[in-house]
Design an enzyme around this catalytic site. Structure first.
Site, PDB file in Angstrom:
ATOM      1  N   GLY A  67       0.840  -1.208   0.000  1.00  0.00           N
ATOM      2  CA  GLY A  67       0.000   0.000   0.000  1.00  0.00           C
ATOM      3  C   GLY A  67       0.873   1.256   0.000  1.00  0.00           C
ATOM      4  CG  ASP A  68       3.494   1.921   3.166  1.00  0.00           C
ATOM      5  OD1 ASP A  68       2.429   2.502   3.460  1.00  0.00           O
ATOM      6  OD2 ASP A  68       4.125   1.191   3.954  1.00  0.00           O
TER       7      ASP A  68
HETATM    8  O1  RIB Z   1       3.013  -0.517   5.753  1.00  0.00           O
HETATM    9  C1  RIB Z   1       4.095  -1.342   6.109  1.00  0.00           C
HETATM   10  C2  RIB Z   1       4.842  -0.728   7.235  1.00  0.00           C
HETATM   11  O2  RIB Z   1       4.023  -0.732   8.386  1.00  0.00           O
HETATM   12  C3  RIB Z   1       6.088  -1.480   7.637  1.00  0.00           C
HETATM   13  O3  RIB Z   1       7.231  -1.044   6.940  1.00  0.00           O
HETATM   14  C4  RIB Z   1       6.166  -1.257   9.136  1.00  0.00           C
HETATM   15  O4  RIB Z   1       7.263  -0.489   9.533  1.00  0.00           O
HETATM   16  C5  RIB Z   1       4.849  -0.589   9.512  1.00  0.00           C
HETATM   17  O5  RIB Z   1       4.995   0.758   9.710  1.00  0.00           O
END
Ligand code: RIB
Length: 301
Positions: free
Chosen positions: A251-252
């Site tokens: 998602g990031d």
């Molecule tokens: O979205 C994934 C992230 O969620 C991971 O990298 C972990 O650090 C948490 O923040």
């Protein structure tokens, strides 16, 4: 033309054990493989955006410890502007992650220094917000800071994108500053009360978010694609079928690639297609930041 991207959010050291299956409460599982890598939703999104060619400044708070030093050096090596990173005496945030053979994960976060990112720290980047086209933020830092950042970015003319993860209460005031919100299906359900099991459910949820005052909505549904909605047009973007290895940070990666494509001048629908391709690559690799693709990989698709 304003072009730059400001990302505000968390940074963590991700300690991942790859295991056959996720442990049950009280159970010990052996035979795992260890991966230690950089993570945190804010830093992951900043790295994904930078690898897609965006000009990125990251505001985050790291501890004055070995993890903080490693994270800050690797962020700078990604070409991210790290000059406004705050350091505090609290240990750097750490995430403990299990990933199983089906690419499912579970994550526990000790936020540490992320909780020291205060509303007044946003004042240190007012000049950057004045020039940025977009400000991308998540909810892994104190909510008063999220609100202050949204207010300031909006008033200085940067479009505010909220990725409401991890989910928590989102105030009407925060919503009023958003140009775009990007929940996944469970976050969209928490925001609207609508359970999302189909494209039509996602449409209804997007309409509910429009009624709350958000200008644009993207609801991501993992391997089921995403719903991209402006007030004039709604389109469903199918996912690219791949064999997932690790969905941590997918998602990031989507949000980072999305903001990078937007900052290049693509419209929301085109940018969502780029983000879909980027996250389809990310899930085939291990780790969060380690899995984010570079722009040439998307172009060659
Ligand atoms: O979205 C994934 C992230 O969620 C991971 O990298 C972990 O650090 C948490 O923040």
């Amino acid at each position: 033309m304003r072009k730059g991207v400001v990302v505000i959010g968390s940074s963590n050291l991700d300690i991942t054990a790859r295991v056959k299956r996720l442990p049950r409460p009280g159970e010990t599982i052996g035979g795992g493989h260890l991966l230690t890598a950089n993570g945190g939703k804010g830093a992951n999104q900043a790295v994904a955006a930078a690898r897609m060619g965006a000009d990125v400044l990251l505001l985050t708070c790291l501890g004055r410890d070995a993890s903080g030093e490693t994270l800050s050096h690797s962020l700078a090596a990604e070409g991210i502007d790290t000059s406004k990173i705050k350091f505090s005496s609290t240990p750097t945030g750490t995430a403990l992650i299990f990933v199983d053979d089906n690419a499912e994960n579970c994550i526990a976060v000790a936020p540490g220094s992320n909780m020291d990112l205060m509303p007044e720290d946003v004042d240190t980047i007012s000049a950057n917000l004045k020039e940025a086209a977009y400000m991308l933020i998540q909810m892994e830092i104190p909510m008063p800071t999220v609100l202050r950042a949204a207010q300031m970015a909006d008033s200085l003319g940067a479009r505010v994108i909220l990725n409401p993860a991890p989910m928590g209460p989102v105030s009407k005031e925060l919503i009023s500053h958003l140009w775009l919100i990007t929940p996944n299906e469970t976050e969209a359900e928490k925001l609207t009360g609508i359970t999302i099991e189909s494209e039509n459910d996602a449409r209804l949820a997007a309409e509910a978010l429009f009624a709350e005052g958000v200008e644009n909505v993207i609801i991501t549904m993992g391997s089921n694609g995403s719903l991209v909605a402006t007030r004039e047009r709604i389109e469903f973007v199918p996912a690219r079928p791949v064999k997932a290895l690790d969905t941590t940070g997918a998602g990031d990666c989507y949000n980072g690639a999305l903001v990078a494509a937007l900052s290049e001048g693509k419209d929301l629908f085109e940018a969502a297609k780029v983000a879909t391709l980027a996250s389809s690559i990310a899930v085939t690799r291990l780790g969060a930041q380690t899995s984010a693709p570079y722009k040439n990989e998307i172009e060659s698709l």
